[in-house]
Enzyme design. Structure first.
Site, PDB file in Angstrom:
ATOM      1  N   TYR A 179     -14.364 -62.366 -13.548  1.00 47.65           N
ATOM      2  CA  TYR A 179     -14.104 -63.568 -14.348  1.00 47.65           C
ATOM      3  C   TYR A 179     -15.321 -64.495 -14.387  1.00 47.65           C
ATOM      4  CZ  TYR A 179      -9.131 -62.327 -14.467  1.00 47.65           C
ATOM      5  OH  TYR A 179      -7.923 -61.690 -14.679  1.00 47.65           O
ATOM      6  N   LYS A 186     -10.770 -52.608  -3.314  1.00 55.50           N
ATOM      7  CA  LYS A 186     -10.933 -51.252  -3.836  1.00 55.50           C
ATOM      8  C   LYS A 186     -12.343 -50.806  -3.455  1.00 55.50           C
ATOM      9  CE  LYS A 186      -8.878 -48.035  -6.159  1.00 55.50           C
ATOM     10  NZ  LYS A 186      -7.782 -47.253  -5.627  1.00 55.50           N
ATOM     11  N   ASP A 235      -4.068 -50.766  -5.147  1.00 57.52           N
ATOM     12  CA  ASP A 235      -3.011 -49.944  -5.749  1.00 57.52           C
ATOM     13  C   ASP A 235      -1.906 -49.652  -4.729  1.00 57.52           C
ATOM     14  OD1 ASP A 235      -5.061 -48.588  -4.461  1.00 57.52           O
ATOM     15  OD2 ASP A 235      -5.061 -46.842  -5.783  1.00 57.52           O
ATOM     16  N   ASP A 295      -5.206 -62.318  -9.928  1.00 59.42           N
ATOM     17  CA  ASP A 295      -4.520 -62.702 -11.162  1.00 59.42           C
ATOM     18  C   ASP A 295      -3.323 -61.770 -11.385  1.00 59.42           C
ATOM     19  OD1 ASP A 295      -3.964 -63.945 -13.524  1.00 59.42           O
ATOM     20  OD2 ASP A 295      -5.772 -63.307 -14.582  1.00 59.42           O
TER      21      ASP A 295
END
Ligand code: NAI
Length: 333
Positions: A124, A171, A204, A228
């Site tokens: 972002y 991740k 995940d 988010d």
């Protein structure tokens, strides 16, 4: 002396839920003076700018703001007002407490977690460019400074609230440099808080684990985009976007806002659920030291949900913004 608070109604359902929130806070006896400022579509109409300098200057002047949602038109080269405000005011920590509420029909009855999201960088950062026609790059910025302060914020929050664990979500297997840096900084900071349990999990895997048993989690900390997405997922665990409050905290300024957006599908119909903004206002009251009033407002919201009188359609009721507001006011006691 009454505390001045900048009030930005925003657009879409923002102005409707703002009216409801003001009614509840006035009835609860909150000692605040609203300094109304514009952002979003009304600011484009008036100033030709969705986030005018006047509005940012008001927040800089009064330090605390309560904000409704603002539309970001998709794919028009229009930078999100929310992202810009968080970056310009360095509101580095997005804090979203998600807890089971009485009377809300969801599969879980024991959720009590806080999503702490890095609010200023990651994907972002707004740094996107066309390499050649048909190929675009978006830069995922990760700095040691930003990683350290957000992880420290999460641990300090855990310590203040007597929470048992902080889980860092990442991740790093696929992004070994960016999330690898974040993960190593998270481990370093965690070493300074031996009394708070530290966990690490792939994003995940966390999504699945939250769907199976959200009660396992306490404080979750993560980068911007994951935060988010996970904020909305966690809102779903306790009954939806109409219920979850939020805060954007920096060293100098704090801007409180609901997790939800402008809800264009229901805007102008008078059916929006104002609870998320009302609970965001309660967080704001805690921030400015009006703890008793904040507790009174939170209690009235819980009573309203428990009694299931006047509830809006997203909560399975047949009421609207006005009926739920009236019910909350009547439960202020
Ligand atoms: P959204 O949160 O506005 O709506 C998603 C769904 O939840 C819709 O079906 C909506 O009706 C429902 N919903 C949301 N809040 C509700 C409430 N208080 N009461 C009852 N139902 C509610 O998300 P969406 O559609 O992705 O975004 C719409 C616009 O809002 C976009 O322009 C987006 O950029 C903006 N947005 C702004 C935010 C902010 O200002 N902080 C945050 C998220 C989105």
């Amino acid at each position: 002396m009454s505390t001045p608070v900048v009030l930005i109604p925003g657009d879409g359902i923002g102005p409707e839920v703002t009216v409801a929130m003001k009614e509840v806070l006035a009835a609860a006896g909150a000692d605040v003076t609203w300094v109304e400022s514009l952002a979003g579509l009304p600011a484009v109409e008036r100033f030709g700018d969705p986030l005018p300098n006047e509005t940012l200057d008001q927040v800089r002047r009064y330090r605390v703001a309560l904000k409704g949602p603002c539309t970001t038109p998709i794919g028009k080269g229009f930078r999100s007002i929310n992202v810009k405000m968080r970056q310009d005011l360095d509101l580095y920590a997005s804090v979203r407490p998600v807890a089971t509420l009485p009377g809300v029909n969801v599969p879980y009855d024991n959720v009590d977690l806080v999503v702490v999201r890095e609010n200023t960088e990651g994907l972002y950062s707004g740094q996107e460019h066309i390499v050649v026609p048909g190929i675009v790059e978006s830069l995922r910025i990760v700095t040691r400074t930003a990683c350290e302060r957000i992880v420290r914020y999460a641990f300090e929050l855990a310590r203040r609230q007597g929470r048992e664990s902080v889980t860092f979500c990442h991740k790093a297997d696929v992004m070994p440099l960016s999330d690898g840096l974040f993960l190593s900084v998270a481990r370093e900071v965690a070493d300074e808080y031996p009394f708070v349990r530290f966990g690490e999990i792939h994003v995940d895997r966390l999504c699945m684990a939250l769907a199976q048993d959200p009660s396992r989690y306490d404080v979750l900390v993560m980068e911007n985009l994951f935060g988010d997405v996970l904020s909305d997922l966690c809102a779903g665990l306790v009954g939806g976007l109409g219920l979850v409050p939020g805060a954007n905290i920096g060293v100098r300024y704090a801007v409180f806002e609901a997790v939800h957006g402008t809800a264009p599908d229901i805007a102008g119909k008078g059916v929006a659920n104002p609870i998320a903004l009302i609970l965001s206002a309660a967080l704001m009251l805690e921030h400015i030291g009006q703890l008793k009033i904040a507790t009174k407002v939170q209690h009235a919201v819980r009573e309203t949900l428990r009694n299931r009188v006047g509830l809006t359609r997203d909560l399975g009721g047949e009421g609207n913004t006005a009926t739920i507001t009236k019910a909350i006011v009547s439960n202020l006691g």
